[in-house]
Scaffold this active site. Structure first.
Site, PDB file in Angstrom:
ATOM      1  N   HIS A 117      -2.224  -3.657  43.391  1.00 26.16           N
ATOM      2  CA  HIS A 117      -0.927  -3.454  44.043  1.00 26.16           C
ATOM      3  C   HIS A 117       0.059  -4.546  43.624  1.00 26.16           C
ATOM      4  O   HIS A 117       1.207  -4.267  43.259  1.00 26.16           O
ATOM      5  CB  HIS A 117      -1.092  -3.487  45.565  1.00 26.16           C
ATOM      6  N   HIS A 158      -8.691  -5.025  44.434  1.00 23.95           N
ATOM      7  CA  HIS A 158      -7.862  -3.924  44.942  1.00 23.95           C
ATOM      8  C   HIS A 158      -6.422  -4.379  45.165  1.00 23.95           C
ATOM      9  O   HIS A 158      -5.478  -3.741  44.677  1.00 23.95           O
ATOM     10  CB  HIS A 158      -8.465  -3.407  46.255  1.00 23.95           C
ATOM     11  N   GLU A 159      -6.238  -5.464  45.897  1.00 19.32           N
ATOM     12  CA  GLU A 159      -4.893  -5.928  46.209  1.00 19.32           C
ATOM     13  C   GLU A 159      -4.178  -6.462  44.980  1.00 19.32           C
ATOM     14  O   GLU A 159      -2.942  -6.366  44.883  1.00 19.32           O
ATOM     15  CB  GLU A 159      -4.948  -6.997  47.306  1.00 19.32           C
TER      16      GLU A 159
END
Length: 424
Positions: A25, A21-22
């Site tokens: 980003h 997920h990170e």
């Protein structure tokens, strides 16, 4: 499965979910030219940290999530004020590479003076008064500010999150959930490849999991055995018939004929009563025979799994809103508990469970709840419609309040989960 292995797989699963997920980003922020100050897994005190290029990669104590901290999202914590005495170190091109804000007497090969002007974002310059002589120095775009043990790279305006287009910022935000969706699809596909697909028109029934301490295990039944007949009645692929015969024979001995490889084995076992369940149980999970899935079947099956699981997740949200009950909410403790139980069933089941959690994480983060990615996308949508951004202080307050509420809810849910575990 050994407990140490279960714990390792559980922790690894959470690490993978948050990291993917990170990373979404982080990757798209870097592509847009945004300075990513920190890539963190977890919250709270640092357990491990190292710096690569411009980003500090950290592993933190509380495994409740993570973050990719981008320059400009929060106010810069170190500033240079007019009249402040500082020291600068120049590079070979006479451009400032390092600015020291304290312990000036211990710094070597520096120029000390009183700052009259400093612009760390646009002009990238510092004007120093050194013994009455005023000189203006250019700052390197990656110059470091040093205060004690703290080193912070400056963030020119064009490296900050807010300087990018709405599309670039939206892509950096939505990339996190999208990566979770991609991971879920991949894991559903891996699960289908490992578990196989059901054989059409099967003629026999397999024994799946065998529960410890139950009559089936005590009688020597194993995963993969074929159920041939029960009390002389041929079973074929009729698992409902097997369940019906077993349920009706609670407390009565039964003769099971099992095919294992080329051998036919007859065993005797007595179904027992299980608390909260009707009829007799021997402790097995029947399975229909499977075969290897083709690539087309894998892609199609993963797509259907994504769609079906998404519907189930939103149905759960709806039920939670209509009938809120704290016991229906599972925090990190309950999730770790369930994951450990599933890990004990084998890696195939854990992969399927990880796919479900990854999909859930992606969907949950897109909800328009303050502090989540969905809320930030809403603010970007408003900016696109208005043609100008929302006041950063107001948006920051909304996210701060939302984060505080989510954190308090997490504490309450965790406390409730711990009480549940203690009470048994």
């Amino acid at each position: 499965m050994e407990m140490v292995q279960v714990v390792f797989l559980t922790v690894l699963m959470f690490f993978v979910l948050v990291t993917v997920h990170e990373w979404g980003h982080y990757y798209f922020a870097k592509r847009a030219g945004i300075l990513v100050r920190e890539f963190a897994i977890g919250f709270g005190p640092k357990l491990f940290s190292y710096k690569r290029n411009e980003t500090q990669f950290t592993l933190r104590l509380l495994p409740f999530g993570g973050y990719a901290r981008m320059a400009g999202e929060d106010p810069e914590v170190i500033e240079i004020s007019p009249g402040q005495t500082i020291a600068v170190r120049l590079g070979e091109d006479n451009i400032v590479k390092t600015v020291y804000l304290d312990q000036l007497d211990t710094r070597r090969n520096v120029i000390r003076g009183e700052a009259q002007y400093a612009d760390l974002e646009k002009d990238l310059s510092i004007r120093l008064d050194v013994d009455g002589e005023v000189t203006t120095y250019s700052l390197h775009p990656k110059a470091m500010l040093v205060k004690g043990n703290q080193q912070i790279q400056i963030a020119p305006k064009d490296r900050q999150f807010g300087s990018k287009t709405v599309g670039q910022r939206a892509l950096a935000i939505v990339a996190g959930p999208v990566m979770n969706f991609l991971l879920a699809f991949l894991l559903f596909g891996v699960y289908i490849q490992m578990a196989g697909v059901a054989v059409e028109n099967p003629t026999y029934l397999l024994i799946g999991d065998v529960s410890k301490g139950m009559p089936a295990q005590q009688a020597g039944l194993q995963k993969g055995d074929i159920v041939y007949s029960i009390n002389g009645e041929t079973i074929g692929a009729d698992y409902k018939k097997m369940i019906s015969l077993t349920s009706a024979s609670e407390g009565k001995a039964m003769n099971w004929t099992i095919k294992r490889g080329d051998q036919m084995i007859t065993v005797t076992m007595t179904p027992r009563h299980m608390k909260g369940q009707e009829g007799g149980k021997v402790g097995i999970s029947p399975e229909l025979p499977t075969r290897n899935a083709t690539i087309g079947e894998t892609l199609s099956g993963a797509s259907h799994a994504m769609a079906d699981t998404t519907k189930a997740i939103f149905l759960g949200f709806k039920q939670l809103i209509n009938q809120f009950n704290m016991d229906d909410i599972g925090g990190p403790v309950r999730t770790f508990e369930l994951t450990g139980q599933i890990a004990q069933q084998g890696i195939v089941h854990l992969i399927h469970w990880t796919a479900i959690l990854s999909l859930y994480l992606g969907i949950f983060n897109l909800l328009p709840i303050p502090a989540l990615d969905g809320s930030r996308l809403v603010f970007l949508g408003v900016e696109a419609l208005r043609g100008k951004p929302v006041d950063p202080s107001r948006e920051g307050m909304v996210h701060f309040v939302g984060f505080a509420m989510l954190f308090l809810l997490m504490i309450a849910v965790t406390y409730n989960d711990i009480l549940r575990l203690i009470s048994g």
